[in-house]
Design a protein around this motif. Sequence first.
Motif, PDB file in Angstrom:
ATOM      1  N   PRO A 274      39.598  15.971 -20.899  1.00  0.00           N
ATOM      2  CA  PRO A 274      38.774  15.779 -19.693  1.00  0.00           C
ATOM      3  C   PRO A 274      37.270  15.896 -19.938  1.00  0.00           C
ATOM      4  CG  PRO A 274      39.720  17.962 -19.698  1.00  0.00           C
ATOM      5  CD  PRO A 274      40.289  17.262 -20.897  1.00  0.00           C
ATOM      6  N   ASP A 275      36.865  16.323 -21.144  1.00  0.00           N
ATOM      7  CA  ASP A 275      35.434  16.420 -21.422  1.00  0.00           C
ATOM      8  C   ASP A 275      35.174  16.115 -22.887  1.00  0.00           C
ATOM      9  OD1 ASP A 275      36.074  18.726 -22.865  1.00  0.00           O
ATOM     10  OD2 ASP A 275      35.537  20.072 -21.231  1.00  0.00           O
ATOM     11  N   ALA A 276      33.958  16.363 -23.342  1.00  0.00           N
ATOM     12  CA  ALA A 276      33.556  15.985 -24.705  1.00  0.00           C
ATOM     13  C   ALA A 276      33.494  17.181 -25.651  1.00  0.00           C
ATOM     14  CB  ALA A 276      32.199  15.288 -24.662  1.00  0.00           C
ATOM     15  N   ASP A 277      34.141  18.282 -25.316  1.00  0.00           N
ATOM     16  CA  ASP A 277      34.051  19.459 -26.182  1.00  0.00           C
ATOM     17  C   ASP A 277      34.688  19.232 -27.552  1.00  0.00           C
ATOM     18  OD1 ASP A 277      32.567  20.872 -24.394  1.00  0.00           O
ATOM     19  OD2 ASP A 277      34.004  22.508 -24.128  1.00  0.00           O
ATOM     20  N   MET A 278      35.662  18.332 -27.647  1.00  0.00           N
ATOM     21  CA  MET A 278      36.244  18.082 -28.964  1.00  0.00           C
ATOM     22  C   MET A 278      35.208  17.449 -29.899  1.00  0.00           C
ATOM     23  SD  MET A 278      38.834  14.863 -28.478  1.00  0.00           S
ATOM     24  CE  MET A 278      38.349  13.318 -27.690  1.00  0.00           C
ATOM     25  N   TYR A 279      34.188  16.804 -29.346  1.00  0.00           N
ATOM     26  CA  TYR A 279      33.090  16.280 -30.140  1.00  0.00           C
ATOM     27  C   TYR A 279      32.115  17.403 -30.523  1.00  0.00           C
ATOM     28  CZ  TYR A 279      34.366  11.602 -28.320  1.00  0.00           C
ATOM     29  OH  TYR A 279      35.022  10.450 -27.981  1.00  0.00           O
ATOM     30  N   PHE A 280      31.492  18.005 -29.526  1.00  0.00           N
ATOM     31  CA  PHE A 280      30.343  18.877 -29.754  1.00  0.00           C
ATOM     32  C   PHE A 280      30.739  20.322 -30.059  1.00  0.00           C
ATOM     33  CE2 PHE A 280      29.033  15.448 -26.796  1.00  0.00           C
ATOM     34  CZ  PHE A 280      28.254  14.741 -27.706  1.00  0.00           C
ATOM     35  N   LYS A 281      31.687  20.845 -29.335  1.00  0.00           N
ATOM     36  CA  LYS A 281      32.179  22.185 -29.671  1.00  0.00           C
ATOM     37  C   LYS A 281      32.908  22.143 -31.006  1.00  0.00           C
ATOM     38  CE  LYS A 281      34.829  25.991 -27.597  1.00  0.00           C
ATOM     39  NZ  LYS A 281      35.607  26.386 -26.391  1.00  0.00           N
ATOM     40  N   GLY A 282      33.626  21.039 -31.238  1.00  0.00           N
ATOM     41  CA  GLY A 282      34.289  20.863 -32.521  1.00  0.00           C
ATOM     42  C   GLY A 282      33.292  20.823 -33.668  1.00  0.00           C
ATOM     43  N   THR A 283      32.187  20.107 -33.471  1.00  0.00           N
ATOM     44  CA  THR A 283      31.123  20.073 -34.472  1.00  0.00           C
ATOM     45  C   THR A 283      30.589  21.468 -34.754  1.00  0.00           C
ATOM     46  OG1 THR A 283      30.392  17.814 -33.996  1.00  0.00           O
ATOM     47  CG2 THR A 283      28.754  19.308 -34.881  1.00  0.00           C
ATOM     48  N   TRP A 284      30.335  22.220 -33.699  1.00  0.00           N
ATOM     49  CA  TRP A 284      29.781  23.565 -33.874  1.00  0.00           C
ATOM     50  C   TRP A 284      30.787  24.534 -34.468  1.00  0.00           C
ATOM     51  CZ3 TRP A 284      25.339  26.434 -33.568  1.00  0.00           C
ATOM     52  CH2 TRP A 284      24.178  25.687 -33.367  1.00  0.00           C
ATOM     53  N   MET A 285      32.061  24.278 -34.299  1.00  0.00           N
ATOM     54  CA  MET A 285      33.069  25.074 -34.997  1.00  0.00           C
ATOM     55  C   MET A 285      32.892  24.902 -36.506  1.00  0.00           C
ATOM     56  SD  MET A 285      37.237  24.708 -34.980  1.00  0.00           S
ATOM     57  CE  MET A 285      37.174  23.088 -35.757  1.00  0.00           C
ATOM     58  N   PHE A 286      32.742  23.647 -36.957  1.00  0.00           N
ATOM     59  CA  PHE A 286      32.566  23.415 -38.388  1.00  0.00           C
ATOM     60  C   PHE A 286      31.217  23.931 -38.882  1.00  0.00           C
ATOM     61  CE2 PHE A 286      35.952  20.255 -37.602  1.00  0.00           C
ATOM     62  CZ  PHE A 286      36.829  20.626 -38.617  1.00  0.00           C
ATOM     63  N   HIS A 287      30.189  23.791 -38.064  1.00  0.00           N
ATOM     64  CA  HIS A 287      28.875  24.322 -38.431  1.00  0.00           C
ATOM     65  C   HIS A 287      28.938  25.842 -38.573  1.00  0.00           C
ATOM     66  CE1 HIS A 287      24.570  24.557 -38.770  1.00  0.00           C
ATOM     67  NE2 HIS A 287      24.424  25.206 -37.624  1.00  0.00           N
ATOM     68  N   THR A 288      29.673  26.503 -37.684  1.00  0.00           N
ATOM     69  CA  THR A 288      29.851  27.955 -37.766  1.00  0.00           C
ATOM     70  C   THR A 288      30.612  28.345 -39.020  1.00  0.00           C
ATOM     71  OG1 THR A 288      29.789  28.180 -35.346  1.00  0.00           O
ATOM     72  CG2 THR A 288      30.833  29.974 -36.588  1.00  0.00           C
ATOM     73  N   LEU A 289      31.652  27.592 -39.347  1.00  0.00           N
ATOM     74  CA  LEU A 289      32.426  27.881 -40.562  1.00  0.00           C
ATOM     75  C   LEU A 289      31.540  27.798 -41.800  1.00  0.00           C
ATOM     76  CD1 LEU A 289      35.863  26.081 -40.105  1.00  0.00           C
ATOM     77  CD2 LEU A 289      35.337  28.509 -39.841  1.00  0.00           C
ATOM     78  N   ARG A 290      30.722  26.751 -41.838  1.00  0.00           N
ATOM     79  CA  ARG A 290      29.799  26.613 -42.980  1.00  0.00           C
ATOM     80  C   ARG A 290      28.908  27.848 -43.087  1.00  0.00           C
ATOM     81  NH1 ARG A 290      24.981  22.038 -43.600  1.00  0.00           N
ATOM     82  NH2 ARG A 290      24.092  22.854 -45.555  1.00  0.00           N
ATOM     83  N   SER A 291      28.413  28.358 -41.965  1.00  0.00           N
ATOM     84  CA  SER A 291      27.536  29.524 -41.969  1.00  0.00           C
ATOM     85  C   SER A 291      28.287  30.779 -42.385  1.00  0.00           C
ATOM     86  CB  SER A 291      26.915  29.705 -40.578  1.00  0.00           C
ATOM     87  OG  SER A 291      26.206  28.544 -40.190  1.00  0.00           O
ATOM     88  N   ILE A 292      29.530  30.888 -41.966  1.00  0.00           N
ATOM     89  CA  ILE A 292      30.350  32.038 -42.346  1.00  0.00           C
ATOM     90  C   ILE A 292      30.607  32.036 -43.850  1.00  0.00           C
ATOM     91  CG2 ILE A 292      32.649  33.063 -42.157  1.00  0.00           C
ATOM     92  CD1 ILE A 292      32.635  32.165 -39.204  1.00  0.00           C
ATOM     93  N   VAL A 293      30.940  30.864 -44.370  1.00  0.00           N
ATOM     94  CA  VAL A 293      31.245  30.744 -45.801  1.00  0.00           C
ATOM     95  C   VAL A 293      29.998  31.007 -46.638  1.00  0.00           C
ATOM     96  CG1 VAL A 293      31.947  29.103 -47.597  1.00  0.00           C
ATOM     97  CG2 VAL A 293      33.165  29.160 -45.407  1.00  0.00           C
ATOM     98  N   ALA A 294      28.853  30.486 -46.162  1.00  0.00           N
ATOM     99  CA  ALA A 294      27.559  30.715 -46.830  1.00  0.00           C
ATOM    100  C   ALA A 294      27.589  30.307 -48.302  1.00  0.00           C
ATOM    101  CB  ALA A 294      27.139  32.182 -46.683  1.00  0.00           C
TER     102      ALA A 294
END
Length: 535
Positions: free
Chosen positions: A391-411
């Motif tokens: 019903p919304d676009a969270d799979m695009y943008f929230k999904g992107t930020w999930m991967f961006h967060t993972l990258r930051s966690i992994v460092a």
Amino acid sequence: MKPKSIFLLFSLLFSFSLSAQKFSHADSLRGSLRPARTSYDVLHYDLKVKVDPEKTYITGSNSIQFVVKEKTKQIQVDLFQNLSIDQIVFENKALTYRRDGNAIFIDFPRTLLVKQKHQILISYQGQPRKAVRPPWDGGFSWTKDPAGKPWVTVSCEGLGASAWWPCKDHPGDEPESMDIRIEAPKGLLAVSNGNLVASTSTAFGTEYHWKVQYPINTYNVSINIADYAHWSEKMVQLNGKPLDLDYYVLQSNAEIAKKHFQQSQEMLRIFEKYFGPYPFPKDGYALVETDYWGMEHQSAVAYGNHYKNNNYGFDFIIVHESAHEWFGNSISCSDHADLWIHEALGTYAEAIYLEEKSGKEQAQSYLNGQKNNIKNRFSIIGPYGVNYQSPDADMYFKGTWMFHTLRSIVADDKLWFSTIKDFCLTFYHKNTNAEEVLNFFEKKLKRNVKAIMSLYLHRADIPTLVYQLKESNGAFTLRYKWKNVPNEIDLPIEIKHSQGLGERIHPTDTWQQIKLTEAPQWDFEHFLFQVEKQI
């Protein structure tokens, strides 16, 4: 609680939260894998369609080659009920069938045995659904170009390929290859997926025969008919092999398009660097102008952004839809519930492209802008086994930020980007699901990211950190805990300092505290979470 148990818990909670939602019988027929579908696997489609723009009418047939997986006397094929079936032929004899809405249940005169290969031919015709707001509410678009000539395009993601041709309309089954024959009126060019192998004159106009040499999502099969200008070029890939690039645009846009589309080669090379070789080298890469915004039609990417670059100097439709050649077309979900695999990574690819092209600062600015589109009203993963549409676009943008967060966690960017590339190579031309994807990232990154990803994918809200801050004689005491993150999930975040250095903390669901020399500055640029301050 073990990571697998956490994933299952999130799934159960999500299913319970959706119990109040109603899905129709048609949704179930379209989205479920019942015996009439699991009993066979499609090997090849040979689709033939005559398109009459004047009458907004199509006449066609589809030869379906399949192998039997479970013995059966009946299979399900899908075709919207507004399109009539002339006949269904098997071994030169007409078969009986029953229509249930948009599903067709076909009966065979005998039991088909496991491993046997068979073929049926379905002939059909009618006026296909007209697109309402393509590509989101799609169908056939019957428009005119600036010269008044017919311009016909198709968009059907979500709606379903069965809106205009008979097929097994489920993402879990892709043909190994496909022939597409489009008959267009005289003076018009019909463009589809793969390579043009023949064009034959007919009384009506010209039949264009396109051949796809790889697995393809049914919604990616496309028809584009117009008075197109066409040109080609070759690109040498990073592996040294040539790749054919083709472009099809309206005659009036040829000059501007030749300049604007020059960014395609740079984009493809960047994607090759991070995601591996272009996934469909024998079919080549193409951009095809359409009268709607865009769509990831495999090897024939639909483009309709009117030759506009964004404030970061690139055309995001070219970049986003082309990224789907890797995420969505090569790596495909097995159920509509996991469409985030296509869209989250396709959107994240935009930031990777920009970072390579213009640096981290520009990429972070771009991500910050995308973050503003996150709504946090529904979970990213939808219900399985129904024709679910987000019903919304969270799979695009929230999904992107999930991967961006993972990258930051992994460092560790070397590990992070090698994992992304390995993911593309491991799941090359495969269908997959959330469980497999999360297991892959956890194994490659060698840390418990599966539980973290599950948190972002299955919850509607984002992690919320509750904190208290007290100052005494220039020193600060920070107390903090997670409000909505289970204690078993280690989701670290960072506190920035005025000098730019970060301090990583590992909140749990119980209070912890640390001493600081200054008030905390939360790192909202690299981690997706929010805070609530308590007095």
